[in-house]
Motif scaffolding. Structure first.
Motif, PDB file in Angstrom:
ATOM      1  N   THR A 262       0.835  -1.205   0.000  1.00  0.00           N
ATOM      2  CA  THR A 262       0.000   0.000   0.000  1.00  0.00           C
ATOM      3  C   THR A 262       0.870   1.255   0.000  1.00  0.00           C
ATOM      4  O   THR A 262       0.604   2.210  -0.742  1.00  0.00           O
ATOM      5  CB  THR A 262      -0.925  -0.003   1.238  1.00  0.00           C
ATOM      6  N   ILE A 263       1.913   1.214   0.821  1.00  0.00           N
ATOM      7  CA  ILE A 263       2.800   2.391   0.895  1.00  0.00           C
ATOM      8  C   ILE A 263       3.502   2.627  -0.450  1.00  0.00           C
ATOM      9  O   ILE A 263       3.572   3.756  -0.944  1.00  0.00           O
ATOM     10  CB  ILE A 263       3.847   2.209   2.021  1.00  0.00           C
ATOM     11  N   ALA A 264       3.995   1.529  -1.046  1.00  0.00           N
ATOM     12  CA  ALA A 264       4.718   1.665  -2.324  1.00  0.00           C
ATOM     13  C   ALA A 264       3.790   2.251  -3.396  1.00  0.00           C
ATOM     14  O   ALA A 264       4.177   3.171  -4.141  1.00  0.00           O
ATOM     15  CB  ALA A 264       5.259   0.311  -2.771  1.00  0.00           C
ATOM     16  N   ALA A 265       2.572   1.734  -3.454  1.00  0.00           N
ATOM     17  CA  ALA A 265       1.636   2.230  -4.473  1.00  0.00           C
ATOM     18  C   ALA A 265       1.304   3.703  -4.230  1.00  0.00           C
ATOM     19  O   ALA A 265       1.240   4.495  -5.180  1.00  0.00           O
ATOM     20  CB  ALA A 265       0.365   1.391  -4.482  1.00  0.00           C
ATOM     21  N   ALA A 266       1.135   4.056  -2.968  1.00  0.00           N
ATOM     22  CA  ALA A 266       0.807   5.451  -2.664  1.00  0.00           C
ATOM     23  C   ALA A 266       1.953   6.377  -3.057  1.00  0.00           C
ATOM     24  O   ALA A 266       1.742   7.461  -3.611  1.00  0.00           O
ATOM     25  CB  ALA A 266       0.483   5.590  -1.178  1.00  0.00           C
ATOM     26  N   LEU A 267       3.168   5.908  -2.799  1.00  0.00           N
ATOM     27  CA  LEU A 267       4.341   6.717  -3.144  1.00  0.00           C
ATOM     28  C   LEU A 267       4.417   6.922  -4.662  1.00  0.00           C
ATOM     29  O   LEU A 267       4.613   8.045  -5.145  1.00  0.00           O
ATOM     30  CB  LEU A 267       5.611   6.019  -2.631  1.00  0.00           C
TER      31      LEU A 267
END
Ligand code: BES
Ligand code: ZN
Length: 919
Positions: free
Chosen positions: A736-741
């Protein structure tokens, strides 16, 4: 161009041999042409002035012998309507013979005037060689290497140099208001005595040229104009760059690059432009990158259009390089051209070298060298390791189009670079001056270039000439020792190569660094390795040293420790930190990472990430890699961002593949996985520092978009950080964090470089632990498509990024994309984006069940009749089967090649690659 069903049994493609070269008896010394362009049919009339070849020596010409005039012509493209000689209509059989590739005029007298009338159908020409239609619509030509014979009957070989004195174009004025050809415009106007709406233009090129440099263009085009005054002559040159009117606002960067190229060639080589006009036209459908036609370059839109919304930084760099390349050909290629196509490296190797030096001078020389060597290793070394291996001056070909290779171009450029290393920059300039003094206006061989370099510098280059005839990548082994007693440092070098004429002359640049202080004990020195084994002794070395070998990659070789010893990683780590040679400093980090990736591939259970594997984290190699990585990442003093970015980037799949020499056991998926695991491990270890660096580069961003080295480097480094950060994606939270970044990176992007980088990261996110990621990914893919707003070059990126995505169902995705309304096999760029992108996708193309290979084969079958040049290029992805384990992959790849070989009809181009691939 292709063999038809009828003659497939009777006609085998013919192989042409270098040593069969014979000068022409009769040449065309002057030609006038008339193109009457109409929808569905173009009539071409030619007037050719026939002469005894002035290059022939007296005793090569027997006045009593029969001298036929052999004109090349491709019957699949042209229909002969009439031939006359000195006003008399010629009869087939009596006066001339015609077959599918030639028109032979029987014994025409020297001094006679030959006229032909033919018809062609550019609208049906999907091969994009000869005269064809590109979107717009517009008409344009591509004649190198053998396209002119698809326009008219002619001695279509580079040693027939003629003045194209009067080239008349006539077309509908409303649809084709712009009519262009080489040289100067003599006259233009409306056609008054026929039907309405037609106009004409007459062009003349005063410089004799081979037919491959001929060009015409007709279309409705926008343009930008400028001018340049040459120095020292003070000639005012009008510069125009044309494109589809909707793209004309993207031409400014190309114009600036053109003027920079003109400046550079004057300053560096004293070479000035020689006409009053320089035209460039951008076309959508083009087999190659660009073409140096005299005074009328034709460019693939991908290498001339650039603006911040549609072009990435690499696109900008390529535009500058290709504009330079084609401009530099005006001297190295046009004024002095090739005698025959086996000499192609004479113009291409030399001109690639010139464009590399230009880009290095305009931006960063070290960065350019790194990029050049990466490219050489990934494609040229690979070619030399496979069935298409050939020397830079090949001995034979079936289709010349197949020999516009990384070997002829990039290894060829390395051979030129070695001359410069051997004789120095000033000596090289002297050699170039002598080359032009001797050969301006002629068609020559590589030997003439070598003689000019040798004579101008008074050195013997006879052994050096072996490079021209030696295929394969030479291997040089090294061994060194130091004696504190004698203060002698000794280096032993041993070479092996495929040379059949004895050892090669190899320049090896070296430097020596103090083992403790890092101080340079010996600054860069060129060693001449000429024997098979040679010992170099250095006296008065008062302390032990670490050698920095093959500085600047002074020769296109593989340098390895002697006797199978492994590389001294401690020394590499030292050089990674302190080498004063920018290239070798980078090279050392790459060698360390390579070693680490191979260890991971061979030792570890490749399905697990390395996190927490203590034994691994404490390995020596890991420690060295980590130290170098951290030092680079934390280096906030340097603003040479590109160098930092390249030091942080792991060696590519291509260069790793090429380094494995276990014969037949490359496992592309294992390489890909190991590389990915090392990347993830680094990312985890340095997550905080990566994020900090990323953020600080975000804050430092230019308000206004700039394409100078610092801005380009800043974006590159920031995007490298982004890639590492996005690779941390095991758990739901991480995904989730990677996609948001990545999504945020996309949404805040102010230029195409950042959008592409974000989309690249997102495209490979499978959401295995966080389903919402799939929505983010698909949303951005869709947004990118919509924001492209139909722009062809942006859509090419959209196709390519998806084709290269690391996703389990990649083949189905690519198959679906092939059916997308924006996909077409007829446009080479589009085709290369999707199909070429897929062949570069290890997980997809090399899928264990062979479906990737099968898919590519089926596309090639469909593509070959449409565009043989593109199909044969793409087919080279299948010919490397011997590298892979036969039972698991090799067999599957080979099967597809065998299927391809049964294709009827098959083009000569594809036939040559497939049959070499099978042998
Ligand atoms: N002369 C070639 C273009 C060409 C190659 C035409 C093969 C027909 C067949 C041109 O000068 C060239 O080399 N272009 C390169 C780009 C360059 C920067 C290396 C190309 O088209 O890829
Ligand atoms: Zn070129």
């Amino acid at each position: 161009m292709s063999t038809t069903t009828d003659d497939v049994d009777t006609k085998k493609p013919t192989e042409i041999f270098r040593l069969d070269y014979k000068p022409l008896d009769l040449i065309v010394s002057k030609i006038n042409m008339d193109f009457n362009i109409r929808d569905g049919k173009t009539i071409v009339e030619s007037e050719m002035f026939i002469e005894k070849n002035p290059k022939l020596l007296e005793n090569d010409w027997d006045p009593n012998a029969i001298h036929d005039l052999v004109l090349d012509g491709d019957e699949t493209s042209i229909t002969l309507l009439e031939v006359t000689l000195d006003g008399k209509v010629l009869k087939e059989g009596d006066d001339y013979a015609l077959d599918s590739t030639k028109l032979i005029i029987k014994n025409p007298p020297s001094g006679s005037l030959l006229k032909t009338r033919v018809s062609i159908v550019p609208e049906d020409n999907t091969q994009l060689s000869g005269l064809y239609q590109s979107s717009g619509p517009m008409y344009c030509t591509q004649c190198e290497a053998m396209g002119f014979r698809r326009i008219t009957y002619y001695p279509d070989r580079p040693d027939n140099m003629a003045v194209f004195e009067r080239i008349r174009l006539e077309a509908d004025k409303e649809n084709y208001p712009i009519l262009l050809s080489n040289g100067n415009l003599l006259e233009e106007g409306d056609v008054v005595d026929t039907e309405d709406g037609r106009h004409y233009a007459i062009w003349s090129d005063p410089y004799p040229k081979p037919s491959y440099l001929f060009a015409i263009v007709a279309g409705k085009l926008g343009k930008i104009s400028d001018s340049y005054t040459t120095s020292p002559s003070g000639r005012k040159v009008d510069l125009n760059i044309y494109s589809d009117p909707k793209d004309a606002h993207k031409l400014q960067y190309a114009m600036t690059s053109l003027k920079n190229s003109m400046d550079w060639d004057q300053t560096r080589y004293g070479l000035e432009y020689d006409l009053d006009l320089y035209n460039i036209v951008a076309v959508d459908s083009f087999n190659m990158g660009a073409m140096e036609n005299k005074g009328l370059n034709v460019f693939n839109t991908a290498y001339v259009l650039a603006d911040p919304e549609t072009a990435t930084d690499s696109d900008y760099e390529r535009v500058e390089a290709v504009i330079g390349h084609e401009y530099f050909h005006n001297w190295t290629g046009n004024r002095v051209t090739c005698r025959d196509w086996f000499q192609l490296t004479l113009k291409e190797g030399l001109t690639v070298f010139r464009d590399q030096e230009f880009s290095g001078d305009m931006n960063s020389a070290a960065v350019k060298r790194i990029e050049g060597v990466q490219m050489l290793r990934a494609s040229q070394f690979a070619q030399d390791a496979g069935p298409m291996s050939h020397s830079i001056r090949p001995n034979s070909y079936i289709s010349m189009d197949n020999f516009y290779t990384a070997t002829v171009y990039n290894k060829g450029a390395e051979i030129i670079r070695m001359y410069q290393t051997l004789v120095g920059v000033d000596g090289f300039r002297k050699g170039m001056d002598l080359y032009f003094e001797r050969h301006d206006g002629s068609a020559v061989t590589c030997d003439e270039f070598l003689s000019a370099m040798s004579d101008a510098n008074n050195i013997d280059l006879s052994q050096f000439s072996n490079w021209y005839s030696t295929p394969g990548t030479p291997i040089v082994t090294y061994e060194h020792s130091y004696s504190s007693d004698t203060k002698k440092w000794t280096l032993t070098l041993t070479q092996s190569s495929e040379s059949t004429l004895g050892p090669l002359h190899i320049p090896i640049s070296i430097g020596l660094l103090d083992k403790t202080s890092g101080e340079e004990v010996l600054s860069t020195t060129v060693l001449n390795l000429k024997e098979e084994t040679q010992v170099f002794e250095f006296d008065d070395i008062d302390r032990d040293v670490i050698p920095s070998l093959l500085r600047g990659f002074s020769a296109p070789i593989k340098l390895i420790p002697a006797d199978g010893a492994s590389v001294d990683e401690k020394a590499l780590a030292y050089l990674a930190a302190r080498d004063t040679d920018g290239f070798n400093k980078w090279e050392s980090t790459q060698a360390l990472s390579t070693s680490l990736i191979f260890q991971v591939m061979n030792d570890s259970d490749d399905s697990v990430e390395l996190l927490g594997d203590d034994a691994f984290y404490s390995s020596k190699t890991w420690t060295y890699v980590q130290e170098a990585f951290e030092r680079t990442l934390e280096n906030y003093d340097s603003n040479d961002y590109s160098i930092l970015a390249y030091a942080l980037t792991l060696p590519s799949q291509g260069s790793l593949t090429e380094l494995i020499d276990t014969g037949d056991d490359v496992d592309p998926i294992a390489i890909h996985t190991a590389r990915g695991n090392v990347k993830k491990s680094l990312a985890r270890k340095f997550q905080i520092q990566l994020k900090k660096r990323y953020d600080s580069l975000t804050d430092d961003g230019d308000v206004e978009f700039k394409v100078d080295s610092t801005s380009i480097g800043r974006r590159l480094l920031r995007n490298v950080c982004l890639q590492y950060l996005c690779s941390i994606s095991t758990t739901e939270e991480e995904q989730t964090i990677a996609a948001a970044l990545a999504k945020n990176h996309y949404e805040t992007a102010t230029c195409m470089t950042d959008k592409v980088s974000a989309l690249n990261c997102l495209a490979s996110m499978d959401g295995s632990a966080a389903a919402s990621v799939v929505n983010d990914r698909d949303e951005i893919i869709q947004r990118f498509y919509e924001e492209a707003n139909g722009d062809a070059l942006v859509l090419d990126k959209w196709f390519a990024i998806q084709a290269m995505a690391d996703l389990p169902d990649i083949l189905d995705r690519v198959k679906a994309l092939k059916e997308h309304p924006d996909f077409t096999l007829k446009n080479p760029n589009r085709c290369r984006s999707l199909i070429g992108g897929f062949t570069a996708n290890p997980g997809g193309f090399h899928a264990a069940n062979g479906d990737g290979y099968k898919f590519v084969r089926s596309v090639l079958e469909e593509l070959d009749p449409i565009n043989a040049s593109v199909s044969s290029r793409l087919s080279s992805s299948l010919i490397t089967w011997k590298k892979y384990n036969f039972e698991s992959r090799g067999k599957l790849m080979k099967n597809e090649l065998e299927e391809l070989s049964k294709l009827t009809p098959i083009s000569d181009d594809l036939f040559e690659i497939v049959s070499k691939g099978l042998n």
